[in-house]
Design a protein around this motif. Structure first.
Motif, PDB file in Angstrom:
ATOM      1  N   LEU A   1      86.831  62.165  58.016  1.00  0.00           N
ATOM      2  CA  LEU A   1      87.626  62.956  57.085  1.00  0.00           C
ATOM      3  C   LEU A   1      87.611  64.433  57.466  1.00  0.00           C
ATOM      4  CD1 LEU A   1      86.744  61.396  53.599  1.00  0.00           C
ATOM      5  CD2 LEU A   1      88.696  60.930  55.069  1.00  0.00           C
ATOM      6  N   LEU A   2      87.029  64.721  58.626  1.00  0.00           N
ATOM      7  CA  LEU A   2      87.017  66.088  59.148  1.00  0.00           C
ATOM      8  C   LEU A   2      88.164  66.251  60.134  1.00  0.00           C
ATOM      9  CD1 LEU A   2      83.186  66.414  59.891  1.00  0.00           C
ATOM     10  CD2 LEU A   2      84.400  66.945  57.782  1.00  0.00           C
ATOM     11  N   ASN A   3      88.933  67.309  59.964  1.00  0.00           N
ATOM     12  CA  ASN A   3      90.067  67.586  60.848  1.00  0.00           C
ATOM     13  C   ASN A   3      90.003  69.020  61.355  1.00  0.00           C
ATOM     14  OD1 ASN A   3      91.623  65.031  60.458  1.00  0.00           O
ATOM     15  ND2 ASN A   3      91.633  65.753  58.334  1.00  0.00           N
ATOM     16  N   LYS A   4      90.496  69.198  62.539  1.00  0.00           N
ATOM     17  CA  LYS A   4      90.549  70.540  63.133  1.00  0.00           C
ATOM     18  C   LYS A   4      91.403  71.451  62.254  1.00  0.00           C
ATOM     19  CE  LYS A   4      91.399  72.797  67.613  1.00  0.00           C
ATOM     20  NZ  LYS A   4      92.262  73.883  67.126  1.00  0.00           N
ATOM     21  N   ASP A   5      90.902  72.688  62.056  1.00  0.00           N
ATOM     22  CA  ASP A   5      91.552  73.736  61.259  1.00  0.00           C
ATOM     23  C   ASP A   5      91.418  73.518  59.755  1.00  0.00           C
ATOM     24  OD1 ASP A   5      92.330  75.070  63.560  1.00  0.00           O
ATOM     25  OD2 ASP A   5      94.244  74.001  63.671  1.00  0.00           O
ATOM     26  N   ASP A   6      90.709  72.466  59.338  1.00  0.00           N
ATOM     27  CA  ASP A   6      90.410  72.306  57.909  1.00  0.00           C
ATOM     28  C   ASP A   6      89.347  73.316  57.498  1.00  0.00           C
ATOM     29  OD1 ASP A   6      92.169  70.279  57.554  1.00  0.00           O
ATOM     30  OD2 ASP A   6      90.679  68.689  57.320  1.00  0.00           O
ATOM     31  N   PHE A   7      89.391  73.748  56.229  1.00  0.00           N
ATOM     32  CA  PHE A   7      88.298  74.553  55.700  1.00  0.00           C
ATOM     33  C   PHE A   7      87.072  73.665  55.520  1.00  0.00           C
ATOM     34  CE2 PHE A   7      91.738  77.431  54.417  1.00  0.00           C
ATOM     35  CZ  PHE A   7      91.185  78.649  54.803  1.00  0.00           C
ATOM     36  N   TYR A   8      85.912  74.261  55.703  1.00  0.00           N
ATOM     37  CA  TYR A   8      84.649  73.531  55.514  1.00  0.00           C
ATOM     38  C   TYR A   8      84.573  72.974  54.089  1.00  0.00           C
ATOM     39  CZ  TYR A   8      79.692  72.917  54.461  1.00  0.00           C
ATOM     40  OH  TYR A   8      78.492  72.416  54.039  1.00  0.00           O
ATOM     41  N   ASN A   9      84.200  71.705  53.974  1.00  0.00           N
ATOM     42  CA  ASN A   9      84.023  71.056  52.672  1.00  0.00           C
ATOM     43  C   ASN A   9      82.869  70.062  52.789  1.00  0.00           C
ATOM     44  OD1 ASN A   9      84.148  69.531  50.306  1.00  0.00           O
ATOM     45  ND2 ASN A   9      86.381  69.618  50.194  1.00  0.00           N
ATOM     46  N   PRO A  10      81.715  70.346  52.165  1.00  0.00           N
ATOM     47  CA  PRO A  10      80.560  69.454  52.314  1.00  0.00           C
ATOM     48  C   PRO A  10      80.807  68.052  51.773  1.00  0.00           C
ATOM     49  CG  PRO A  10      80.172  71.082  50.581  1.00  0.00           C
ATOM     50  CD  PRO A  10      81.426  71.490  51.278  1.00  0.00           C
ATOM     51  N   GLN A  11      81.734  67.925  50.815  1.00  0.00           N
ATOM     52  CA  GLN A  11      82.026  66.606  50.268  1.00  0.00           C
ATOM     53  C   GLN A  11      82.691  65.720  51.321  1.00  0.00           C
ATOM     54  OE1 GLN A  11      80.897  65.574  47.542  1.00  0.00           O
ATOM     55  NE2 GLN A  11      81.941  63.629  47.227  1.00  0.00           N
ATOM     56  N   ASN A  12      83.596  66.296  52.110  1.00  0.00           N
ATOM     57  CA  ASN A  12      84.230  65.532  53.186  1.00  0.00           C
ATOM     58  C   ASN A  12      83.200  65.108  54.227  1.00  0.00           C
ATOM     59  OD1 ASN A  12      86.733  65.742  52.040  1.00  0.00           O
ATOM     60  ND2 ASN A  12      87.402  67.463  53.308  1.00  0.00           N
ATOM     61  N   SER A  13      82.237  65.992  54.483  1.00  0.00           N
ATOM     62  CA  SER A  13      81.175  65.665  55.430  1.00  0.00           C
ATOM     63  C   SER A  13      80.311  64.530  54.894  1.00  0.00           C
ATOM     64  CB  SER A  13      80.325  66.904  55.688  1.00  0.00           C
ATOM     65  OG  SER A  13      79.240  66.611  56.531  1.00  0.00           O
ATOM     66  N   LYS A  14      79.992  64.580  53.602  1.00  0.00           N
ATOM     67  CA  LYS A  14      79.152  63.553  52.981  1.00  0.00           C
ATOM     68  C   LYS A  14      79.848  62.189  52.995  1.00  0.00           C
ATOM     69  CE  LYS A  14      76.772  62.539  48.627  1.00  0.00           C
ATOM     70  NZ  LYS A  14      76.491  63.034  47.244  1.00  0.00           N
ATOM     71  N   ILE A  15      81.132  62.171  52.645  1.00  0.00           N
ATOM     72  CA  ILE A  15      81.860  60.904  52.614  1.00  0.00           C
ATOM     73  C   ILE A  15      82.056  60.371  54.026  1.00  0.00           C
ATOM     74  CG2 ILE A  15      84.039  59.805  51.986  1.00  0.00           C
ATOM     75  CD1 ILE A  15      84.262  61.727  49.659  1.00  0.00           C
ATOM     76  N   THR A  16      82.288  61.268  55.004  1.00  0.00           N
ATOM     77  CA  THR A  16      82.401  60.831  56.398  1.00  0.00           C
ATOM     78  C   THR A  16      81.115  60.157  56.845  1.00  0.00           C
ATOM     79  OG1 THR A  16      83.995  62.553  56.979  1.00  0.00           O
ATOM     80  CG2 THR A  16      82.702  61.612  58.779  1.00  0.00           C
ATOM     81  N   SER A  17      79.981  60.732  56.490  1.00  0.00           N
ATOM     82  CA  SER A  17      78.689  60.143  56.842  1.00  0.00           C
ATOM     83  C   SER A  17      78.536  58.761  56.213  1.00  0.00           C
ATOM     84  CB  SER A  17      77.559  61.068  56.392  1.00  0.00           C
ATOM     85  OG  SER A  17      76.301  60.509  56.694  1.00  0.00           O
ATOM     86  N   LYS A  18      78.931  58.628  54.967  1.00  0.00           N
ATOM     87  CA  LYS A  18      78.843  57.340  54.284  1.00  0.00           C
ATOM     88  C   LYS A  18      79.763  56.311  54.931  1.00  0.00           C
ATOM     89  CE  LYS A  18      79.429  55.143  49.785  1.00  0.00           C
ATOM     90  NZ  LYS A  18      80.208  54.027  50.371  1.00  0.00           N
ATOM     91  N   ARG A  19      80.975  56.727  55.292  1.00  0.00           N
ATOM     92  CA  ARG A  19      81.928  55.807  55.915  1.00  0.00           C
ATOM     93  C   ARG A  19      81.409  55.324  57.269  1.00  0.00           C
ATOM     94  NH1 ARG A  19      87.711  57.006  54.129  1.00  0.00           N
ATOM     95  NH2 ARG A  19      88.348  56.946  56.313  1.00  0.00           N
ATOM     96  N   LEU A  20      80.831  56.225  58.042  1.00  0.00           N
ATOM     97  CA  LEU A  20      80.296  55.841  59.344  1.00  0.00           C
ATOM     98  C   LEU A  20      79.094  54.908  59.198  1.00  0.00           C
ATOM     99  CD1 LEU A  20      80.547  59.302  61.124  1.00  0.00           C
ATOM    100  CD2 LEU A  20      81.888  57.262  61.683  1.00  0.00           C
ATOM    101  N   SER A  21      78.248  55.168  58.205  1.00  0.00           N
ATOM    102  CA  SER A  21      77.088  54.308  57.977  1.00  0.00           C
ATOM    103  C   SER A  21      77.511  52.911  57.525  1.00  0.00           C
ATOM    104  CB  SER A  21      76.168  54.932  56.923  1.00  0.00           C
ATOM    105  OG  SER A  21      75.651  56.168  57.355  1.00  0.00           O
ATOM    106  N   SER A  22      78.619  52.829  56.787  1.00  0.00           N
ATOM    107  CA  SER A  22      79.069  51.546  56.252  1.00  0.00           C
ATOM    108  C   SER A  22      79.574  50.591  57.331  1.00  0.00           C
ATOM    109  CB  SER A  22      80.170  51.766  55.206  1.00  0.00           C
ATOM    110  OG  SER A  22      81.370  52.215  55.820  1.00  0.00           O
ATOM    111  N   ILE A  23      79.829  51.097  58.533  1.00  0.00           N
ATOM    112  CA  ILE A  23      80.302  50.227  59.614  1.00  0.00           C
ATOM    113  C   ILE A  23      79.290  49.130  59.900  1.00  0.00           C
ATOM    114  CG2 ILE A  23      80.957  50.144  62.062  1.00  0.00           C
ATOM    115  CD1 ILE A  23      81.906  53.024  61.810  1.00  0.00           C
ATOM    116  N   GLY A  24      77.999  49.475  59.823  1.00  0.00           N
ATOM    117  CA  GLY A  24      76.953  48.500  60.109  1.00  0.00           C
ATOM    118  C   GLY A  24      76.492  48.510  61.546  1.00  0.00           C
ATOM    119  N   THR A  25      77.043  49.422  62.352  1.00  0.00           N
ATOM    120  CA  THR A  25      76.673  49.507  63.774  1.00  0.00           C
ATOM    121  C   THR A  25      75.578  50.541  64.003  1.00  0.00           C
ATOM    122  OG1 THR A  25      78.910  48.864  64.428  1.00  0.00           O
ATOM    123  CG2 THR A  25      77.587  49.991  66.090  1.00  0.00           C
ATOM    124  N   TYR A  26      75.496  51.533  63.103  1.00  0.00           N
ATOM    125  CA  TYR A  26      74.627  52.686  63.367  1.00  0.00           C
ATOM    126  C   TYR A  26      73.407  52.723  62.456  1.00  0.00           C
ATOM    127  CZ  TYR A  26      78.421  54.287  66.300  1.00  0.00           C
ATOM    128  OH  TYR A  26      79.368  54.370  67.281  1.00  0.00           O
TER     129      TYR A  26
END
Length: 772
Positions: free
Chosen positions: A308-333
């Motif tokens: 959920l992080l895109n180039k030129d986006d303003f920093y948003n810790p919520q997007n970072s948190k949800i991105t981390s959760k989405r990546l963890s949910s894959i089950g590979t990492y």
């Protein structure tokens, strides 16, 4: 023969009563022996705790939360009790006296407590803590006194508070400035909880600081910190306990904390490990994101959808948190680590720059597990099982998970009022999970919180049920699962196929079917194909709310689509590929409300309702889809699957474990949970419920003597509920719960009034996990 059977049952009841009386006698004797009075030194008295008494002379409302806060300040904690006895203290004393027996050492190690004497209590310290907390909540200059209640071996304290009138908010103002930063704060204050008339509270100010800080960070203010915010209260303008509140930003706040930051580069390491630190790895750019990996461990095209992080986006810790959760949910990492590196900052910059680096450390690609299981079910079956599981993660370099499972289990009915059935179960299963939506159209952008998973599964099972029948089943499904937010999840299976074959039926089971047309019809349809949907909303363990809600609903529709491809038989039934298939619609709702009472006490209310409507090929629901009532997860004063349907009460010679099922189920439960001692928890509960038929089974047979008379749902359903009350003990070891619930019936479905409680009718339920 009947007289001999009666005598046998009467003898068994007397034995049960005798054992219960003996158990009660043993418990009372043990607890009496655990008295600590003789160990207390002559010049000491045990501290038995403290209470708070508030004199609310100004009749101030809403003091319940304040009382709870003040209770937490009472120090120290007295020695704990179990049924009036200080067992932990008793075994501490026994050990101190040199008693080194195995039981004494074990109990002291697990539950032992040092004595808490009254001489260890500092009243002045507690009084100061209470005064400080009252000041922080706006009750300045309240008077706090302490008085002692003395008994022969103990002392307790009562802290009395003469509560003053609190200060309340008159105005809330922001010290303004020309910087854009202050416009952001002013915008946030439009939704503040600090309104006129709000009671003075440092905790409220703290929450307001956190709220402002989170809002500013979500707008890109990477370097801002809540410690830069100052609140100042001014009471000089008023004489009647009001105050003005001013929000200021510290003068020494660094300038880089007052400007927003943008992300100018995103780099992902899909196969990160420490050995790669000094290696030169290949870099691939996909949609503005750089993927650094030696070989293609995870395809960039697949991984990019989780960001959920895109180039030129303003920093948003919520997007970072949800991105981390989405990546963890894959089950590979195993680990997901997102770091932001700040680029060089110049004094006159109005915009900061960040680089986002995402480090992904994978789990082992393949794993093989062997698990020994102990299982209890809602139908009172319990027993050991053995499961072997093979997993292959990231199968096609896109996070896919292949799972192969084999199980073997033996199960038998436990508890009283059961029919001593047992069985052997063998199962094989395979599933392939794709951590993305497999669909004709690309809908990825519609899911912001969790990325849907697509699962294909095949399962087969063989069950041999104790000299009655054999049952083989084959199940296949294709569906999706996703989390809409941290509370709400969905699961939908557009394709859900189940084929069941009954074989090796014994003469005893054939007799059961011949005497119950309803049951026989439920085993006729062996092929089920349809659609299922589940919605779950759960605040349990995911919310800081004192009172929490759980809601779940299931929808199951079968046979509708097959009717377009089916053929009619001479008997008027429809078949698909030569198989007669079931047609029905089924829905259920499960609602629970967890009322927090403090000190680990909870009052849970549960309402459950289910309805199944057979149509077309089916006059009743298939047996595996029917509703049942009674047992350790239902109305606990009745044996599993022994209630109903309706007022139907089969004779003692004809009724079986299979009779009490239906198309409709209603149930209500009320349970009060409380701590007893350490890992041991207690419960008091009341249950009510029943099942009914949607179609009376008399329509299935010309012989009305075979119908389940009184089993059909009617407007008199309230009077047909079975009810029971009871108490339970649970051993809760880090969410692994061993549960014993003792319950007795207080109302039968055939009675319109409550019945007398009889000790001989009690049922001991054993189960793993809480009932709800």
């Amino acid at each position: 023969m009947a007289e001999r059977e009666y005598r046998k049952n009467d003898k068994g009841m007397k034995q049960v009563i005798f054992l219960k009386v003996c158990l009660l006698f043993i418990v009372v004797t043990v607890l009496s022996a655990c008295s600590v009075k003789r160990f207390i030194p002559k010049d000491e008295k045990l501290y038995s705790g403290a209470t708070i008494k508030i004199n609310n002379i100004n009749k101030i409302k809403g003091l319940s939360s304040l009382e709870e806060e003040l209770q937490e300040l009472l120090r120290p904690e007295p020695n704990s009790k179990f049924l009036g006895s200080r067992i932990g203290l008793y075994y501490h004393y026994k050990t101190e006296q040199g008693k080194k027996g195995f039981l004494t050492k074990y109990m002291n190690k697990k539950f032992g407590e040092n004595p808490m004497y009254y001489s260890n209590v500092s009243q002045n310290k507690v009084i100061n803590l209470i005064k400080n907390r009252l000041d922080n909540r706006g009750f300045f200059n309240s008077k706090v006194t302490a008085s002692v209640k003395e008994k022969k071996y103990t002392k307790s304290i009562v802290y009395t508070i003469d509560l003053t009138e609190p200060y309340v908010l008159e105005t809330y103002q922001l010290e303004n400035d020309t910087l854009p930063f202050y416009k952001e704060i002013k915008e946030e204050l439009k939704t503040t909880l600090l309104k006129k008339g709000t009671r003075y509270s440092l905790e409220s100010f703290k929450q307001e600081r956190i709220k402002i800080d989170e809002s500013l960070k979500a707008r890109g203010y990477y370097n801002f910190n809540q410690d830069f915010i100052i609140f100042e209260a001014d009471t000089n303008q008023y004489k009647n306990k009001r105050f003005d509140l001013y929000l200021r930003i510290k003068k020494e706040t660094p300038k880089k904390a007052l400007i927003p930051y943008q992300i100018n580069k995103i780099t992902v390491y899909p196969n990160h490990n420490l050995d790669q630190k000094n290696k030169v790895l290949d870099s691939t750019e996909y949609k503005g994101v750089y993927f650094i990996q030696d070989t293609v461990f995870f395809k960039p095209k697949r991984l990019h959808n989780y960001l959920l992080l895109n180039k030129d986006d303003f920093y948003n810790p919520q997007n970072s948190k949800i991105t981390s959760k989405r990546l963890s949910s894959i089950g590979t990492y195993k680990y997901v680590n997102i770091q932001f590196d700040e680029k060089s900052y110049q004094e006159n910059d109005s915009l900061g720059s960040l680089e986002a680096n995402i480090y992904l450390s994978p789990l082992n690609k393949r794993s093989l597990g062997l698990e020994l299981q102990a299982v209890t079910k809602s139908n009172n079956f319990a027993g050991p099982g053995l499961s072997i599981n093979y997993r292959n993660r990231n199968l096609f370099s896109g996070g896919e998970l292949l799972s192969l499972t084999g199980t073997v289990a033996y199960e038998t009915q436990i508890g009283n009022n059961t029919q001593n059935l047992n069985g052997l179960k063998v199962g094989l299963g395979a599933s392939l999970t794709f951590p993305r939506l497999i669909f004709p159209w690309d809908l990825t952008g519609r899911f912001k919180y969790g990325v849907p998973k697509t699962k294909i599964s095949f399962d087969s099972e063989y069950l041999s049920r104790s000299n009655l029948y054999g049952l083989s089943s084959f199940t296949s499904s294709f569906g999706y699962h996703w989390d809409a937010n941290k509370y709400l999840s969905h699961q939908i299976n557009p394709i859900n196929i189940n084929y069941v074959k009954l074989f090796n039926t014994t003469s005893d089971f054939k007799d059961i079917l011949e005497k119950n047309a309803f049951l026989q019809s439920s085993f006729d349809q062996q092929f089920i194909a349809g659609f299922t949907y589940n919605l779950t909303y759960s605040e349990l363990g995911r919310s800081s709310k004192k009172n929490q809600i759980f809601f779940a609903s299931n929808l199951d529709i079968a046979g509708g689509a097959l009717s377009l491809l089916s053929q009619n038989t001479s008997a008027g039934k429809k078949t698909f590929l030569g198989l007669e298939y079931a047609q029905y619609a089924k829905v259920d709702i499960d609602f629970r409300y967890y009322l927090g009472l403090g000190k680990e006490q909870t009052l849970i209310t549960r309402l459950y309702g289910g309805l199944g409507i057979p149509y077309g090929n089916s006059s009743v629901l298939p047996f595996t889809k029917q509703f049942f009532a009674g047992g350790p997860y239902s109305v606990r004063g009745f044996a599993s699957r022994s209630i109903g349907p309706g007022r139907y009460n089969g004779s003692t010679t004809n009724s079986t474990y299979f009779d009490s099922s239906g198309d409709i189920r209603l149930e209500a439960n009320l349970e009060y949970r409380f701590p007893i001692y350490s890992l041991i928890k207690g419960a008091l509960f009341a249950d009510a419920g029943n099942v009914w038929l949607y179609n009376n089974s008399s329509s299935l047979e010309e012989d009305n003597s075979l119908s389940l008379e009184g089993g059909q749902f009617s407007s008199n359903f309230i009077n047909e509920l079975a009810a029971s009350v009871g108490a339970g003990v649970r051993v809760d070891i880090q969410s692994f719960v061993i549960r014993f619930d003792l319950a007795t019936p207080v109302k039968q479905p055939i009675s319109n009034s409550l019945s007398t409680i009889k000790l001989s009718n009690t049922i001991l339920n054993f189960a793993i996990g809480y009932p709800f």
